[in-house]
Design a protein around this motif. Sequence first.
Motif, PDB file in Angstrom:
ATOM      1  N   LEU A   1     -13.866   4.263   1.258  1.00  0.00           N
ATOM      2  CA  LEU A   1     -14.973   3.570   1.776  1.00  0.00           C
ATOM      3  C   LEU A   1     -15.170   3.486   3.199  1.00  0.00           C
ATOM      4  O   LEU A   1     -16.202   3.899   3.924  1.00  0.00           O
TER       5      LEU A   1
ATOM      6  N   ILE B   1     -19.505   2.599  10.063  1.00  0.00           N
ATOM      7  CA  ILE B   1     -20.653   2.510  10.947  1.00  0.00           C
ATOM      8  C   ILE B   1     -20.423   2.911  12.136  1.00  0.00           C
ATOM      9  O   ILE B   1     -19.467   2.572  12.922  1.00  0.00           O
TER      10      ILE B   1
ATOM     11  N   ASP C   1     -19.964  -3.300   0.326  1.00  0.00           N
ATOM     12  CA  ASP C   1     -19.435  -2.301  -0.791  1.00  0.00           C
ATOM     13  C   ASP C   1     -18.417  -3.476  -1.673  1.00  0.00           C
ATOM     14  O   ASP C   1     -17.656  -4.220  -1.065  1.00  0.00           O
TER      15      ASP C   1
ATOM     16  N   ALA D   1     -15.761   7.304   4.477  1.00  0.00           N
ATOM     17  CA  ALA D   1     -17.030   7.768   4.201  1.00  0.00           C
ATOM     18  C   ALA D   1     -18.179   6.905   4.636  1.00  0.00           C
ATOM     19  O   ALA D   1     -19.268   7.497   5.234  1.00  0.00           O
ATOM     20  N   LYS D   2     -17.969   5.547   4.968  1.00  0.00           N
ATOM     21  CA  LYS D   2     -19.096   4.917   5.363  1.00  0.00           C
ATOM     22  C   LYS D   2     -19.165   4.099   6.670  1.00  0.00           C
ATOM     23  O   LYS D   2     -19.577   3.066   6.917  1.00  0.00           O
TER      24      LYS D   2
ATOM     25  N   HIS E   1     -19.364  -4.358   8.055  1.00  0.00           N
ATOM     26  CA  HIS E   1     -19.184  -3.471   6.828  1.00  0.00           C
ATOM     27  C   HIS E   1     -18.179  -4.401   5.896  1.00  0.00           C
ATOM     28  O   HIS E   1     -16.758  -4.437   6.259  1.00  0.00           O
TER      29      HIS E   1
ATOM     30  N   LEU F   1     -23.569  -3.655   5.632  1.00  0.00           N
ATOM     31  CA  LEU F   1     -23.290  -2.645   4.620  1.00  0.00           C
ATOM     32  C   LEU F   1     -22.208  -3.250   3.842  1.00  0.00           C
ATOM     33  O   LEU F   1     -21.257  -3.897   4.293  1.00  0.00           O
TER      34      LEU F   1
END
Length: 85
Positions: free
Chosen positions: A78, A84, A57, A81-82, A25, A55
């Motif tokens: 972030l 992994i 961002d 919410a995201k 991420h 991922l």
Amino acid sequence: HHFLLGIALSAARRYGLRPYHGDLHLLRTAPDAPPDLFSPDDTLGWQRYVQGRELVDEIPGYHGEILHEPNVATVADLLSAKAIP
């Protein structure tokens, strides 16, 4: 600035990266990273080493600002919410 860039490039050439058997991420700033230091792709060259999911961002501001308000709130959101699993 040029002195530090020279040190970073020298260290990058000497360091032997190995495959990473996990997910990535990546939180990155606007795509203006120096092309002589980073690969121009979205993962800044990490996709060559990451063997899991990727991922990416984008965080507002520049690299030195991402852990300062108001950008740090974006980073926290972030990551929350995201994440992994």
